[in-house]
Design an enzyme around this catalytic site. Structure first.
Site, mmCIF file in Angstrom:
data_model
loop_
_atom_site.group_PDB
_atom_site.id
_atom_site.type_symbol
_atom_site.label_atom_id
_atom_site.label_comp_id
_atom_site.label_asym_id
_atom_site.label_seq_id
_atom_site.Cartn_x
_atom_site.Cartn_y
_atom_site.Cartn_z
ATOM 1 N N LYS A 1 -11.655 -4.008 -8.385
ATOM 2 C CA LYS A 1 -12.478 -3.208 -9.060
ATOM 3 C C LYS A 1 -10.953 -1.749 -8.739
ATOM 4 C CE LYS A 1 -12.508 -2.671 -3.890
ATOM 5 N NZ LYS A 1 -12.052 -4.204 -3.098
ATOM 6 N N LYS B 1 0.923 -1.148 0.367
ATOM 7 C CA LYS B 1 0.238 -0.065 -0.006
ATOM 8 C C LYS B 1 0.980 1.250 -0.078
ATOM 9 C CE LYS B 1 -4.049 -2.250 2.254
ATOM 10 N NZ LYS B 1 -4.797 -2.969 3.293
ATOM 11 N N LYS C 1 -6.348 -9.404 -13.757
ATOM 12 C CA LYS C 1 -7.524 -10.266 -12.522
ATOM 13 C C LYS C 1 -7.857 -8.715 -12.505
ATOM 14 C CE LYS C 1 -7.270 -10.507 -7.700
ATOM 15 N NZ LYS C 1 -7.685 -9.691 -6.966
HETATM 16 P P1 ADP Z 1 -10.377 -6.128 -5.022
HETATM 17 O O1 ADP Z 1 -9.603 -6.642 -6.560
HETATM 18 O O2 ADP Z 1 -11.253 -5.909 -6.305
HETATM 19 O O3 ADP Z 1 -10.714 -5.213 -4.624
HETATM 20 P P2 ADP Z 1 -10.603 -7.810 -2.905
HETATM 21 O O4 ADP Z 1 -9.699 -7.980 -2.994
HETATM 22 O O5 ADP Z 1 -11.911 -6.359 -1.654
HETATM 23 O O6 ADP Z 1 -10.805 -7.090 -4.332
HETATM 24 O O7 ADP Z 1 -11.509 -9.203 -3.267
HETATM 25 C C1 ADP Z 1 -12.335 -9.549 -1.964
HETATM 26 C C2 ADP Z 1 -12.342 -10.840 -2.290
HETATM 27 O O8 ADP Z 1 -12.620 -11.493 -3.662
HETATM 28 C C3 ADP Z 1 -11.186 -11.551 -1.672
HETATM 29 O O9 ADP Z 1 -11.405 -13.220 -1.308
HETATM 30 C C4 ADP Z 1 -10.437 -11.722 -3.012
HETATM 31 O O10 ADP Z 1 -9.792 -13.847 -3.471
HETATM 32 C C5 ADP Z 1 -12.010 -12.356 -3.890
HETATM 33 N N1 ADP Z 1 -11.716 -12.284 -5.663
HETATM 34 C C6 ADP Z 1 -11.280 -10.561 -5.623
HETATM 35 N N2 ADP Z 1 -10.970 -10.379 -7.793
HETATM 36 C C7 ADP Z 1 -11.291 -11.682 -7.418
HETATM 37 C C8 ADP Z 1 -11.051 -12.554 -9.312
HETATM 38 N N3 ADP Z 1 -10.554 -11.646 -9.971
HETATM 39 N N4 ADP Z 1 -10.411 -13.353 -9.038
HETATM 40 C C9 ADP Z 1 -11.257 -14.467 -8.042
HETATM 41 N N5 ADP Z 1 -11.346 -13.598 -6.514
HETATM 42 C C10 ADP Z 1 -11.348 -12.834 -6.489
#
Ligand code: ADP
Ligand code: TRP
Length: 321
Positions: A193, A111, A190
């Site tokens: 957001k 971060k 991947k």
């Molecule tokens: P983002 O990458 O959108 O910020 P988060 O890190 O908040 O998403 O992820 C929340 C949950 O969703 C975690 O358990 C993460 O492993 C899962 N997750 C997020 N994006 C993906 C993805 N593209 N494929 C599989 N799992 C995901």
């Protein structure tokens, strides 16, 4: 066996969250004796600074989880900040937390590398997460790969506290399902957001159509034979469709004469079909915010009973009785 996990309300949930995390949580509720799922709103404060955006996100995550099929009879579903005991436990754990352990945490370093300010909250994020897990005497904590180190820190803190003050905490195990594929975003990276490449779960039909039609593909003409494994439309389709449907699309791509536009329309159709029950439930909860409020309030009341018991034991152990 008690399963616990937290979800940060820091934006709208997307297909990656659904296939990568929520669906497993909903499946696990059938297997576990006991599930504690909570909305990690204290944690979200490290990234969301607009109060209205935070309120909207908390409400959105609650709606999304309930709509994904979470059963409030089986799962204790609550907001982290409705159980403020977690903050006191976080303090008690911080007395056995070496600074060096937090300084080396990947997610903290990451971060900072992305230009975030080095605040105290960001730094002590893993201690609060350890408190979340230990407060409820959790056995199993399903998380994404990026949270693995936070679980290791949790186990270390539990061991140190227990060793110094007597057995108060159960030792939790992480559960990182490798079977879960990473869902690609509309640009092939991947889905996240932070990359602006998501297909929203609860978007309007127009937003979803726009996201799916905007999936990046190469410029091969319709008649060309195409390798399904290297194209984003097929990669996402495969995760949603039945194996037979996926095999059929793969065959069409290989044979040639099948364009990306047609494949996107088929993806949109399957997306709508698979998510139809989700959308129906979401419409119900959107129209009944009082039900959502009641579910969260009753979850918090149940969680608090457990929280007070553990916090009481931890306070007695350190001499605060
Ligand atoms: P983002 O990458 O959108 O910020 P988060 O890190 O908040 O998403 O992820 C929340 C949950 O969703 C975690 O358990 C993460 O492993 C899962 N997750 C997020 N994006 C993906 C993805 N593209 N494929 C599989 N799992 C995901
Ligand atoms: N840090 C987790 C994430 O970003 C969310 C979280 C907070 C959590 N407390 C937790 C997950 C306790 C599991 C257990 O995904």
């Amino acid at each position: 066996m008690r399963i616990l996990t937290g979800i940060q309300p820091s934006g709208r949930l997307h297909l990656g969250n659904y296939l990568g995390a929520m669906r497993q949580c909903v499946e696990l509720q059938k297997k576990a004796d006991d599930c504690f799922y909570f909305i990690a709103d204290y944690h979200a404060l490290t990234t969301v600074s607009d109060p209205q955006a935070l309120r909207d996100s908390i409400h959105g995550v609650a709606l999304d989880f309930l709509s994904a099929g979470l059963d409030p009879e089986k799962v204790v579903f609550f907001r982290q900040s409705d159980v403020p005991e977690v903050q006191e436990l976080s303090w008690l754990l911080s007395i056995v937390t070496p600074m060096a352990r937090l300084e080396l945490a990947h997610s903290y370093k990451d971060k900072l590398a992305h230009g975030k300010e080095a605040t105290h909250a960001l730094f002590t994020y893993p201690v609060l997460m350890a408190a979340d897990i230990l407060l409820y005497q959790s056995d199993l904590v399903p998380v994404g790969k990026d949270q693995k180190q936070h679980l290791e820190i949790t186990r270390d803190l539990a061991a140190k506290f227990n060793q110094k003050f007597g057995e108060v905490f159960k030792m939790p195990d992480g559960y990182i399902p490798d079977s879960v594929a990473t869902v690609p975003g509309t640009d092939g990276q991947k889905m996240s957001k932070s990359y602006g490449n998501t297909i929203p779960l609860a978007g309007t039909p127009k937003e979803i159509k726009k996201a799916i039609m905007g999936i990046v593909t190469d410029s091969a003409p319709v008649e060309a034979k195409k390798d399904p494994e290297t194209n984003n439309v097929y990669k996402i389709y495969k995760l949603l469709a039945t194996p037979e449907q996926a095999a059929e699309m793969a065959e069409r791509f290989r044979a040639g004469g099948y364009g990306y536009g047609d494949a996107k329309k088929e993806l949109l159709r399957v997306y709508e079909e698979v998510l139809a029950p989700f959308r129906e439930r979401r419409a119900h909860f959107e129209a009944h915010p009082d039900e959502v409020r009641d579910i969260l309030a009753s979850g918090a009341a149940k969680a608090r009973v457990e929280a007070r018991r553990t916090l009481g034991a931890a306070r007695r152990a350190v001499g605060l009785d």
